[in-house]
Design an enzyme around this catalytic site. Structure first.
Site, mmCIF file in Angstrom:
data_model
loop_
_atom_site.group_PDB
_atom_site.id
_atom_site.type_symbol
_atom_site.label_atom_id
_atom_site.label_comp_id
_atom_site.label_asym_id
_atom_site.label_seq_id
_atom_site.Cartn_x
_atom_site.Cartn_y
_atom_site.Cartn_z
ATOM 1 N N ASP A 9 0.855 -1.174 0.000
ATOM 2 C CA ASP A 9 0.000 0.000 0.000
ATOM 3 C C ASP A 9 0.897 1.233 0.000
ATOM 4 O O ASP A 9 1.741 1.387 0.876
ATOM 5 C CB ASP A 9 -0.842 -0.061 1.290
ATOM 6 C CG ASP A 9 -2.029 0.844 1.243
ATOM 7 O OD1 ASP A 9 -2.677 0.909 0.189
ATOM 8 O OD2 ASP A 9 -2.319 1.477 2.269
ATOM 9 N N MET A 10 0.729 2.086 -0.983
ATOM 10 C CA MET A 10 1.545 3.294 -1.037
ATOM 11 C C MET A 10 1.118 4.245 0.090
ATOM 12 O O MET A 10 -0.074 4.375 0.370
ATOM 13 C CB MET A 10 1.392 3.990 -2.396
ATOM 14 C CG MET A 10 1.811 3.133 -3.579
ATOM 15 S SD MET A 10 3.537 2.570 -3.514
ATOM 16 C CE MET A 10 4.394 4.117 -3.778
ATOM 17 N N ASP A 134 -3.277 2.706 -5.923
ATOM 18 C CA ASP A 134 -2.170 2.766 -4.965
ATOM 19 C C ASP A 134 -1.926 1.489 -4.173
ATOM 20 O O ASP A 134 -1.202 1.517 -3.187
ATOM 21 C CB ASP A 134 -2.369 3.936 -4.000
ATOM 22 C CG ASP A 134 -3.530 3.700 -3.043
ATOM 23 O OD1 ASP A 134 -4.384 2.853 -3.336
ATOM 24 O OD2 ASP A 134 -3.591 4.377 -2.010
ATOM 25 N N GLU A 135 -2.519 0.378 -4.580
ATOM 26 C CA GLU A 135 -2.209 -0.849 -3.840
ATOM 27 C C GLU A 135 -2.274 -2.099 -4.694
ATOM 28 O O GLU A 135 -2.946 -2.130 -5.724
ATOM 29 C CB GLU A 135 -3.080 -0.986 -2.592
ATOM 30 C CG GLU A 135 -4.557 -1.102 -2.846
ATOM 31 C CD GLU A 135 -5.318 -1.129 -1.532
ATOM 32 O OE1 GLU A 135 -5.742 -2.209 -1.115
ATOM 33 O OE2 GLU A 135 -5.493 -0.064 -0.925
#
Length: 383
Positions: A9-10, A134-135
DNA sequence: TCTGGGGTCCTAGGACCC
DNA sequence: TCTGGGGTCCTAGGACCC
């Protein structure tokens, strides 16, 4: 070989990408969001990369000056200190942290970084499931180093590769399955790694709130609370049949498995889209009769966008739908399935108008949306 | 001046067919 | 005179996620 699944996860993704452009905002409360673009976009267009970093702080728009609709999409960690977080209304956020800098969402930029970090992961570990901008989930099981220290070594390697290439940090959880990996990636945010083994479930997972399970949202949480079930451990202690009786066959069985850390879902490498849609909330509520011209214009624009999206992605669909949100925030949808597949603006528009004739237009509207579902690849034999 | 936008999946009733 | 069971498609709403 044991199954080792990572969830990556960013960290504060949109905000972190903005900080790459505007390093002068580092450590300041910054909020990304807003339904409307601000003048900042103009700055961005004139400026080149180098000059962006020289824009003086006082030139940035402040949350306190914002008027209008919208929610916080992402907040920097500095802003989170003030209680500002995702999904909070911007006007409320402004009360909590008026001095925060407000930047508009710039999906094109985030998409670029999204592609970049995913390409880096794929280079290292080829079995990756895309879970949005983003993940991702990554199958570590058969990757070199993926088993060492439960996956920590590989997780560290990936974090470093992403940081070196983009300047962005991420958090990783590695566990026997997706469910536990997803929870684990939250444990040491930001820029952290957490390793979970099957044997950790009782000690590490059971004390957590049920809401931490991906798939239990506010409604399910409330319902569980009603029965006095707050933690995952309490949920795990429930009788399977009792859960089925109170939550239905499917959900009941799933709750039981999830609470016990069981999850057999595979990593999904490819998937086809099911629908494409566009929607917009108006700056002020509109009335079907009084604001007819404006609504018609907006409907046309939405249909054009959906049509363009379909064409760009190479899909056609045969179920056309509309969505309305009234001023009291209640929503309705109507849809209609056509005999043939289409990506044509006029066809979409005509059908959307037919759908609109089937809803009440007494109340004022705050949102209009257009959707095309039942998709198939353009030019596919099924068409 | 509360509450974005783009998605997926599930449920449930009715139509229709075999 | 009463009334099957299964399957699929369509439609509307809602929960949830990123």
């Amino acid at each position: 070989m044991t199954r080792r699944i990572a969830h990556l996860d960013m960290d504060a993704f949109y905000a972190s990408v903005e900080l790459l452009r505007y390093p002068q905002l580092k450590d300041l409360p910054v909020v990304i969001g807003g339904a409307r673009r601000t003048e900042d976009e103009t700055l961005r267009k004139i400026g080149e990369e180098l000059t962006l970093s020289r824009i003086p702080l006082k030139a940035f728009p402040r949350l306190a000056d914002y008027t209008g609709r919208g929610v916080v999409t992402t907040a920097t960690y500095a802003a989170r200190q003030f209680g500002v977080g995702s999904a909070l209304g911007l006007m409320k956020a402004a009360k909590l942290c008026p001095q925060a800098i407000l930047l508009p969402v710039d999906f094109n930029e985030y998409r670029k970084y999204s592609h970049a970090f995913k390409a880096i992961i794929l280079d290292i570990a080829p079995l990756m499931e895309d879970r949005g901008i983003d993940e991702v989930y990554i199958d570590f099981s058969h990757v070199h180093g993926g088993q060492r220290e439960g996956g920590r070594v590989l997780a560290r390697l990936i974090q470093k590769a992403i940081f070196d290439a983009t300047g962005l940090t991420c958090s990783v959880g590695v566990a026997p399955n997706k469910l536990l990996a997803k929870m684990a990636s939250e444990f040491n945010k930001p820029n952290g790694i957490a390793i979970v083994y099957e044997t950790d479930v009782q000690e590490g997972i059971w004390p957590l709130a049920c809401r931490k399970i991906n798939g239990i949202g506010p409604k399910a949480e409330e319902k569980l609370k009603k029965y006095g079930i707050e933690t995952i451990g309490q949920l795990a202690a429930q009788d399977l049949q009792w859960l089925i009786d109170h939550f239905g066959q499917k959900t009941g069985a799933w709750l039981h498995d999830a609470a016990n850390g069981r999850d057999e879902r595979p990593i999904v490498l490819e998937s086809e889209p099911v629908s494409v849609s566009r929607e917009t909330s108006f700056e002020r509520d509109l009335h079907a009769v009084r604001d007819k011209a404006q609504l018609t214009r907006i409907l046309t624009e939405l249909c054009e966008k959906v049509s363009a999206d379909l064409q760009r992605k190479g899909y056609v669909g045969k179920t056309i739908g509309i969505k309305l949100r009234y001023d009291d925030f209640k929503s309705v949808t109507r849809d209609q399935t056509l005999p043939t597949y289409t990506d044509n603006t006029q066809t979409i528009r005509r059908t959307a108008r037919l759908c609109l004739r089937r809803v009440s237009l007494e109340q004022r509207l705050r949102l209009l949306g257009v959707r095309v579902g039942n998709l198939t690849k353009a030019g596919s034999p099924e068409r």
